[in-house]
Write a protein that holds these residues in place. Structure first.
Motif, PDB file in Angstrom:
ATOM      1  N   ARG A  47       0.831  -1.202   0.000  1.00 38.17           N
ATOM      2  CA  ARG A  47       0.000   0.000   0.000  1.00 38.17           C
ATOM      3  C   ARG A  47       0.867   1.255   0.000  1.00 38.17           C
ATOM      4  N   LEU A  52      -1.239   4.542  -0.558  1.00 33.99           N
ATOM      5  CA  LEU A  52      -2.548   4.248   0.019  1.00 33.99           C
ATOM      6  C   LEU A  52      -2.483   4.030   1.530  1.00 33.99           C
ATOM      7  N   ARG A  82      -1.414   5.049  -9.665  1.00 33.32           N
ATOM      8  CA  ARG A  82      -2.227   3.881  -9.318  1.00 33.32           C
ATOM      9  C   ARG A  82      -2.829   3.209 -10.541  1.00 33.32           C
TER      10      ARG A  82
END
Length: 223
Positions: A47, A52, A82
């Motif tokens: 992540r 994120l 992303r």
């Protein structure tokens, strides 16, 4: 040139190191495995690669993911990142709508192209994900009617349709039965040498089968 490059990357919370330091480099077409005990931060690290993490977690060290630093990128740059470095999670998430609508979900939001071109890209992605033969005659069926294993491969196809520079796969087979696990493994194996992949797994045998290299994380959170 490395698609993913990290040097002495750590993730901290309130000054306490939760992950790392980690140094690694993923070359174009390489499949790299990430392993380690529960709590070593494998999912957290993935992540972090795509920006994120919650705001209370801080990333330290040097990091480049498909040419960008997710720690300093603007919101617009992070959205672009992303789409080029796509994270596929452990639990397959399908959206309301058909199998085809799910396969083209990202494309419809990011790519301006005729409907036929989007469908062709979706078909190619479904083939790469090893799902086409199972859904070719029911592309208009609700995605929720697929089995869990098929849903996981649909999520993989949705990511592949974006033609990403990097795939980040977080325990993609851990919730599957043996047959579904084998189908997902076969799809990931088919990407070897053609896509850059980081695969998180607790299964050492799986990593040995699918990966060119393996990096081990340690549960060593320290102040």
């Amino acid at each position: 040139m490395s698609v993913l490059w990290a040097r002495d990357v750590s993730i901290r919370h309130a000054g306490r190191r939760l992950v790392g330091p980690v140094s690694l480099a993923v070359a174009a077409g390489e499949t790299m495995g990430l392993c380690g005990p529960s709590g070593s931060g494998k999912s957290t690290l993935l992540r972090g690669f795509v920006g994120l993490l919650p705001p209370e977690l801080a990333v330290e060290g040097e990091l480049r993911v498909v040419g960008s630093d997710p720690c300093t990128a603007s919101p617009a740059r992070l959205a672009e990142l992303r789409a080029r470095a796509v994270l596929v999670g452990q639990t397959p998430v399908v959206f309301p709508g058909s199998v085809l609508a799910n396969a083209t979900f990202g494309l419809r939001h990011l790519v301006r192209a005729p409907r036929r071109a989007l469908r062709d890209r979706a078909e190619s992605a479904l083939r790469d994900a090893g799902l086409w033969e199972e859904v070719a005659d029911r592309l208009d069926a609700p995605a929720r009617t697929l089995s869990v294993g098929q849903r996981q491969r649909l999520c993989l196809a949705r990511a592949l349709a974006l033609d990403p520079g990097l795939l980040l796969l977080d325990e993609p087979t851990s919730a599957l039965d043996a047959a579904a696990r084998a189908a997902v493994e076969s799809a990931v194996a088919g990407l070897r040498g053609r896509r850059s992949v980081v695969l998180v797994s607790h299964d050492a045998a799986q990593l040995a089968r699918l990966c060119d290299s393996v990096v081990e994380l340690h549960a060593n959170a320290v102040a």
